[in-house]
Structure formats: C-alpha cells, structure tokens
Design a protein around this motif. Structure first.
Motif, PDB file in Angstrom:
ATOM      1  N   GLY A  36       0.839  -1.186   0.000  1.00 43.46           N
ATOM      2  CA  GLY A  36       0.000   0.000   0.000  1.00 43.46           C
ATOM      3  C   GLY A  36       0.875   1.238   0.000  1.00 43.46           C
ATOM      4  O   GLY A  36       2.093   1.161   0.139  1.00 43.46           O
ATOM      5  N   PRO A  37       0.274   2.411  -0.150  1.00 49.23           N
ATOM      6  CA  PRO A  37       1.049   3.658  -0.211  1.00 49.23           C
ATOM      7  C   PRO A  37       1.676   4.003   1.131  1.00 49.23           C
ATOM      8  O   PRO A  37       1.328   3.427   2.174  1.00 49.23           O
ATOM      9  N   ASN A  38       2.616   4.948   1.094  1.00 44.96           N
ATOM     10  CA  ASN A  38       3.206   5.449   2.332  1.00 44.96           C
ATOM     11  C   ASN A  38       2.126   6.005   3.243  1.00 44.96           C
ATOM     12  O   ASN A  38       1.210   6.701   2.785  1.00 44.96           O
ATOM     13  N   GLY A  39       2.230   5.695   4.528  1.00 41.85           N
ATOM     14  CA  GLY A  39       1.261   6.212   5.487  1.00 41.85           C
ATOM     15  C   GLY A  39      -0.037   5.444   5.544  1.00 41.85           C
ATOM     16  O   GLY A  39      -0.972   5.842   6.246  1.00 41.85           O
ATOM     17  N   ALA A  40      -0.126   4.313   4.829  1.00 42.99           N
ATOM     18  CA  ALA A  40      -1.374   3.549   4.794  1.00 42.99           C
ATOM     19  C   ALA A  40      -1.622   2.780   6.085  1.00 42.99           C
ATOM     20  O   ALA A  40      -2.760   2.404   6.373  1.00 42.99           O
ATOM     21  N   GLY A  41      -0.556   2.507   6.852  1.00 42.47           N
ATOM     22  CA  GLY A  41      -0.705   1.762   8.104  1.00 42.47           C
ATOM     23  C   GLY A  41      -0.002   0.419   8.116  1.00 42.47           C
ATOM     24  O   GLY A  41      -0.196  -0.377   9.043  1.00 42.47           O
ATOM     25  N   LYS A  42       0.839   0.141   7.109  1.00 41.43           N
ATOM     26  CA  LYS A  42       1.513  -1.165   7.023  1.00 41.43           C
ATOM     27  C   LYS A  42       2.381  -1.447   8.246  1.00 41.43           C
ATOM     28  O   LYS A  42       2.253  -2.492   8.888  1.00 41.43           O
ATOM     29  N   SER A  43       3.273  -0.512   8.557  1.00 44.81           N
ATOM     30  CA  SER A  43       4.195  -0.725   9.675  1.00 44.81           C
ATOM     31  C   SER A  43       3.449  -0.817  10.995  1.00 44.81           C
ATOM     32  O   SER A  43       3.787  -1.636  11.864  1.00 44.81           O
ATOM     33  N   THR A  44       2.426   0.012  11.164  1.00 41.29           N
ATOM     34  CA  THR A  44       1.649  -0.026  12.405  1.00 41.29           C
ATOM     35  C   THR A  44       0.969  -1.375  12.571  1.00 41.29           C
ATOM     36  O   THR A  44       0.986  -1.973  13.657  1.00 41.29           O
ATOM     37  N   LEU A  45       0.377  -1.907  11.496  1.00 43.19           N
ATOM     38  CA  LEU A  45      -0.283  -3.204  11.571  1.00 43.19           C
ATOM     39  C   LEU A  45       0.724  -4.309  11.877  1.00 43.19           C
ATOM     40  O   LEU A  45       0.449  -5.204  12.692  1.00 43.19           O
ATOM     41  N   ILE A  46       1.890  -4.265  11.242  1.00 37.75           N
ATOM     42  CA  ILE A  46       2.938  -5.250  11.524  1.00 37.75           C
ATOM     43  C   ILE A  46       3.317  -5.210  13.002  1.00 37.75           C
ATOM     44  O   ILE A  46       3.435  -6.248  13.676  1.00 37.75           O
ATOM     45  N   ARG A  47       3.488  -4.004  13.546  1.00 34.39           N
ATOM     46  CA  ARG A  47       3.902  -3.886  14.948  1.00 34.39           C
ATOM     47  C   ARG A  47       2.814  -4.334  15.910  1.00 34.39           C
ATOM     48  O   ARG A  47       3.116  -4.905  16.960  1.00 34.39           O
ATOM     49  N   VAL A  48       1.566  -4.088  15.565  1.00 35.55           N
ATOM     50  CA  VAL A  48       0.469  -4.577  16.402  1.00 35.55           C
ATOM     51  C   VAL A  48       0.471  -6.107  16.422  1.00 35.55           C
ATOM     52  O   VAL A  48       0.353  -6.734  17.485  1.00 35.55           O
ATOM     53  N   MET A  49       0.623  -6.723  15.262  1.00 37.04           N
ATOM     54  CA  MET A  49       0.613  -8.188  15.200  1.00 37.04           C
ATOM     55  C   MET A  49       1.834  -8.797  15.873  1.00 37.04           C
ATOM     56  O   MET A  49       1.754  -9.886  16.458  1.00 37.04           O
ATOM     57  N   ALA A  50       2.981  -8.097  15.817  1.00 36.72           N
ATOM     58  CA  ALA A  50       4.204  -8.604  16.436  1.00 36.72           C
ATOM     59  C   ALA A  50       4.266  -8.319  17.932  1.00 36.72           C
ATOM     60  O   ALA A  50       5.148  -8.830  18.627  1.00 36.72           O
ATOM     61  N   GLY A  51       3.341  -7.489  18.430  1.00 33.96           N
ATOM     62  CA  GLY A  51       3.285  -7.222  19.856  1.00 33.96           C
ATOM     63  C   GLY A  51       4.084  -6.032  20.316  1.00 33.96           C
ATOM     64  O   GLY A  51       4.184  -5.780  21.520  1.00 33.96           O
ATOM     65  N   THR A  52       4.651  -5.257  19.387  1.00 34.29           N
ATOM     66  CA  THR A  52       5.399  -4.067  19.797  1.00 34.29           C
ATOM     67  C   THR A  52       4.482  -2.874  20.024  1.00 34.29           C
ATOM     68  O   THR A  52       4.887  -1.895  20.644  1.00 34.29           O
ATOM     69  N   HIS A  53       3.260  -2.925  19.495  1.00 40.40           N
ATOM     70  CA  HIS A  53       2.195  -1.984  19.851  1.00 40.40           C
ATOM     71  C   HIS A  53       1.055  -2.790  20.486  1.00 40.40           C
ATOM     72  O   HIS A  53       0.695  -3.858  19.974  1.00 40.40           O
ATOM     73  N   MET A  54       0.507  -2.296  21.560  1.00 42.32           N
ATOM     74  CA  MET A  54      -0.605  -2.967  22.216  1.00 42.32           C
ATOM     75  C   MET A  54      -1.928  -2.383  21.719  1.00 42.32           C
ATOM     76  O   MET A  54      -2.074  -1.174  21.578  1.00 42.32           O
ATOM     77  N   CYS A  55      -2.873  -3.273  21.464  1.00 48.89           N
ATOM     78  CA  CYS A  55      -4.186  -2.853  20.977  1.00 48.89           C
ATOM     79  C   CYS A  55      -5.274  -3.564  21.774  1.00 48.89           C
ATOM     80  O   CYS A  55      -5.154  -4.761  22.083  1.00 48.89           O
ATOM     81  N   ARG A  56      -6.330  -2.820  22.114  1.00 42.87           N
ATOM     82  CA  ARG A  56      -7.429  -3.397  22.886  1.00 42.87           C
ATOM     83  C   ARG A  56      -8.790  -3.244  22.191  1.00 42.87           C
ATOM     84  O   ARG A  56      -9.794  -3.707  22.694  1.00 42.87           O
ATOM     85  N   ASP A  57      -8.792  -2.603  21.018  1.00 42.18           N
ATOM     86  CA  ASP A  57     -10.052  -2.321  20.331  1.00 42.18           C
ATOM     87  C   ASP A  57     -10.230  -3.299  19.170  1.00 42.18           C
ATOM     88  O   ASP A  57      -9.752  -3.058  18.056  1.00 42.18           O
ATOM     89  N   TYR A  58     -10.884  -4.422  19.439  1.00 43.33           N
ATOM     90  CA  TYR A  58     -11.105  -5.421  18.399  1.00 43.33           C
ATOM     91  C   TYR A  58     -12.197  -6.379  18.851  1.00 43.33           C
ATOM     92  O   TYR A  58     -12.519  -6.490  20.044  1.00 43.33           O
ATOM     93  N   ASN A  59     -12.783  -7.086  17.877  1.00 38.84           N
ATOM     94  CA  ASN A  59     -13.709  -8.172  18.183  1.00 38.84           C
ATOM     95  C   ASN A  59     -12.972  -9.481  18.386  1.00 38.84           C
ATOM     96  O   ASN A  59     -13.366 -10.309  19.208  1.00 38.84           O
TER      97      ASN A  59
END
Length: 266
Positions: A36-59
């Motif tokens: 996807g384009p720059n700024g689309a959220g690729k790196s953020t999604l990778i980090r969430v899945m790898a556990g380097t970002h914590m996320c609590r908003d999901y089903n």
C-alpha cells in the motif's frame, strides 16, 4: 490452521485513528505481501501483530494462539527497524556500538550455534566485524542473523531488505522458503520493493487509509503479470477514486470549488 486471525481491529495514536476495522487471516504455509502507499498503516499493523504496539479495540485478535504476542516468543519473529533512534527534525539514525558481532546476544548465539553459522554463511557475515565500523547493509545482515537465531513459525518483516544486495537478498528469500517448509511457517512482509518476489509470495493484502482489503492470491492480484505494474495500477486507481469522491460537482459546481473565471473555458 490460522496463525493470525483479526476481526474489526482499530488502533489509534492518541486521537489519531491509524487502523480502521482491520480484518485479516493468515494460515500456515502462506507468504503474504502487505502493500500500500506510504502512510497507509503497514508498519503499524505489523507492529500490532508482532506485539510491539498494544491494541485493545477489536472483536477478535489472535496471533499464534495469543492476544498478547511477543517477538521471539512462541515461534514469533520480527525483523524491523528497531536498532534505530529517532532524532527530532532529522529522522532515524542507526545505533552504532563498538562491539564485535560474535559478542552480541552472545548467549543466544551459543545456544543456537549451528543455526547461527548457517545464517553467517548465508548472509556473508564476519563474526569479527565491529558494529561501529560496518556499512548499513552489513549492519542489516547482522540484524537479520540475530533476529532469526531461534526458529520461527510466524515471521513479520517490515521494509527490511532494501539495503541487501541482490545476491544476498535472493539467498535470504530461498532460506525463508526452506524455513517455512520445515515448520509449515508463514511470513507477513510489508514492502515497497517488488523485484523477484512475485514468484516467492503466495498472497497479497492491500492496505489503504488504514483499512485492509480482502486477501488475494498473488495470481489474482498480479493481473498485469508484473507485480510492480500491478501495484502501481492499484495505487493509481485508488487515488482516482479518492479524487472522485472529493470532487462532487453537483455540490461544489463544475469548477470543482474554484471561483468562476477566465480559466473555466480552458
């Protein structure tokens, strides 16, 4: 078997919504390109899945059987730019310490010596290199070696191979193929570099404006038979759709919101 299963995930930095209603499934023996384009959220999604970002908003959020994944835990590995520091108004700068390669994560190297030696040979690393004296490409090879000392079942790669030369890069992807076959492993790879990977990847997930589209096989996505052109065409079409949504001539007039003038007849 699902290695990743995500339903309706949202992620924000403060009040800035970065990921919106993410839905993604990754199964065994899949090599998924996240594009996807720059700024689309690729790196953020990778980090969430790898556990380097914590996320609590999901089903639903399940990565290797847990909602709290960690790099190098339970078969998860992550290759990303974590050996860098951010400097205000300058950007990222690599950490460079006066230490030999063989002395970095020394215990892990000793416990996985056979695997370490295979990676050293594959990546053409000299264990006597001192990290403050090597090039960016050599430093990247060392990072890969240390990141893969333990066998992985699920590997995340975030824009990580751009500094490898073509020979080392080709050998590295062949190594990843072997590793996946040994353990029915999978890889999620966020990249802007498409040379030589259209025959390596099995699937594509396109992300735009923080939202993932449905996962496709590489043949379904690569309609032009050239991955670079398929990605380019996808981005161009996405941009045109966004422009068409913004410019509604019924609401803002045939000048697209500009005041009528002599240029209207051009």
């Amino acid at each position: 078997m699902n290695l990743v299963k995500i339903k309706n995930l949202n992620f924000s930095y403060f009040d800035n919504l970065i990921l919106k209603n993410i839905n993604l499934e990754v199964n065994e023996n899949e090599k998924v390109l996240l594009i996807g384009p720059n700024g689309a959220g690729k790196s953020t999604l990778i980090r969430v899945m790898a556990g380097t970002h914590m996320c609590r908003d999901y089903n639903e959020f399940n990565v290797m059987g847990t909602a709290s994944p960690m790099d190098q835990f339970n078969g998860i590995a992550y290759l990303g730019n974590r050996w860098v520091r951010n400097i205000n108004f300058i950007g990222q700068s690599a950490y460079m310490a006066d230490i030999k390669v063989k002395d970095m994560m020394k215990k892990n190297q000793e416990e996985n010596k056979e695997r370490r030696d295979e990676l050293v040979d594959l990546l053409q690393i000299d264990l006597e290199w001192r990290m403050h004296q090597v090039s960016d490409g050599q430093r990247k090879r060392v990072q890969i070696m240390l990141g893969l000392l333990k066998p992985f079942k699920l590997l995340f790669i975030d824009e990580f191979t751009n500094e490898l030369d073509v020979v080392v890069r080709d050998r590295f992807f062949n190594y990843l193929n072997k590793e996946c076959k040994l353990r029915n492993g999978s890889i999620i790879y966020a990249t802007h570099i498409f040379d030589g990977i259209e025959d390596w990847a099995t699937h594509v997930v396109y992300i735009s404006n923080g939202n993932t589209q449905e996962k496709q096989t590489i043949s379904e996505f690569n309609t032009s038979k050239n991955l670079y052109h398929s990605v380019k065409n996808k981005m161009v079409n996405e941009n045109n759709q966004e422009i068409n949504l913004i410019i509604d001539h019924k609401k803002i007039g045939k000048q697209g919101g500009w005041e009528s003038g002599r240029s209207q007849n051009i």
